[in-house]
Design an enzyme around this catalytic site. Structure first.
Site, short mmCIF file in Angstrom:
data_model
loop_
_atom_site.label_atom_id
_atom_site.label_comp_id
_atom_site.label_asym_id
_atom_site.label_seq_id
_atom_site.Cartn_x
_atom_site.Cartn_y
_atom_site.Cartn_z
N PRO A 216 0.82 -1.21 0.00
CA PRO A 216 0.00 0.00 0.00
C PRO A 216 0.86 1.26 0.00
O PRO A 216 1.86 1.35 0.71
CB PRO A 216 -0.80 -0.13 1.30
N GLU A 217 0.47 2.23 -0.83
CA GLU A 217 1.18 3.50 -0.90
C GLU A 217 0.34 4.56 -0.20
O GLU A 217 -0.66 4.25 0.46
CB GLU A 217 1.46 3.83 -2.36
N HIS B 97 -4.70 -16.31 9.37
CA HIS B 97 -3.70 -15.25 9.21
C HIS B 97 -4.05 -14.00 10.01
O HIS B 97 -3.49 -12.93 9.74
CB HIS B 97 -3.49 -14.89 7.75
N ARG C 30 1.06 -12.34 4.29
CA ARG C 30 2.50 -12.40 4.03
C ARG C 30 3.33 -12.27 5.31
O ARG C 30 4.54 -12.54 5.30
CB ARG C 30 2.90 -11.29 3.05
N ARG D 157 21.14 16.32 -7.22
CA ARG D 157 21.55 14.91 -7.22
C ARG D 157 21.68 14.36 -8.64
O ARG D 157 20.92 14.71 -9.53
CB ARG D 157 20.56 14.08 -6.40
#
Length: 288
Positions: free
Chosen positions: A2-3, A93, A112, A155
């Site tokens: 998830p972002e 889970h 996971r 950069r």
């Protein structure tokens, strides 16, 4: 993983379903989820009797703000929260259960098993890992064009890996970096020091606009993501390049290219996002 838009959506949902509830007990079935303190029983005892006052987001982390304590949670790949009646069957889970005094439970499920939880005294969470080194919040007032350029413009690294680095800007992952770079017309392999002032302006605007649209849509459900009420996001239906290899670019019709940049699968349009001439010879070959 998830972002920002997905974590923001989960955070807002948790404020609806969990804020104001008092923890009666905590059961931890997978000890390694609990990173601080190291003993799950200490974690459970410390939270007992405390009330969740609000839930906030910092980058891709969720902050459960209690009376005197803060729990920092990271969902990683597939972690999710849900509210259940205490006597509901426990799904496989399910690794952490927060039972409330009103007879409900907030359950953390993680197929996971990569998610983490850290517990701090209020205020200490910003002075220690995992929050201590996080960068700018792209949806907050601090995320100005000047702030973005001051961190990245000198950069010589490629712009995509820089945008993925959570120490510079938080919350951006593979999906939204690809989308923002396409909207700004910037090739993902362009080095930051070669971006022109107008490109920085477009990038700043596209990052914020892309994330705002995604939050409004409840995030992107590419695989298994749902919010705390079990609802998927819908922004995947608005994606312009991510996951659209060989499909026509919505802007120009050229096929979307998939390559690898900084070890991450990357989608872009070669016509709308041209690579500066000095870098073309070093560009990665498209994936066939």
């Amino acid at each position: 993983m998830p972002e920002l838009p997905e974590v923001e959506t989960v955070t807002r949902t948790l404020n609806i379903i969990a804020a104001g509830k008092t923890i009666q007990s905590v059961k931890v079935s997978l000890p390694r989820i609990i990173q601080k303190p190291s003993e799950p029983e200490v974690f459970a005892a410390a939270l007992t009797g405390h009330t969740i006052e609000k839930v906030e987001r910092r980058g891709k982390f969720i902050r459960f703000v209690l009376d005197g304590l803060v729990m920092v949670s990271h969902l990683r790949m597939e972690g999710r929260y849900g509210l259940f009646a205490a006597d509901d069957p426990v799904e496989k889970h399910t690794h952490v259960r927060f039972r409330f005094t009103d007879g409900t439970e907030l359950r953390y499920k993680d197929v996971r098993q990569f998610g983490t939880m850290h517990l701090f005294e209020s205020g200490e969470e910003f002075r220690q890992p995992p929050l201590v080194k996080l960068g700018l919040e792209p949806l907050e007032d601090e995320f100005t064009l000047e702030a973005l350029r001051s961190r990245l413009a000198s950069r010589t690294s490629k712009i995509k890996p820089l945008l993925l680095n959570q120490e510079y800007i938080v919350g951006l992952g593979n999906i939204y970096v690809d989308e923002a770079l396409h909207s700004a017309g910037i090739h993902p392999e362009t080095t930051a020091d070669r971006l022109k002032p107008e490109q920085w302006r477009k990038l700043h605007l596209s990052i914020r606009a892309t994330l705002e649209r995604a939050v409004e849509a409840g995030g992107s459900s590419i695989k298994s993501y749902v919010n705390g009420q079990g609802d998927p996001g819908s922004f995947q239906h608005q994606l312009l390049v991510y996951g659209r290899k060989n499909e026509p670019c919505p802007s120009c019709g050229d096929p979307i290219i998939k390559t690898v940049v900084g070890g991450r699968g990357t989608h872009y349009c070669g016509a709308c996002q041209p690579l500066p001439k000095a870098r073309r010879s070093a560009a990665s070959a498209p994936l066939r």
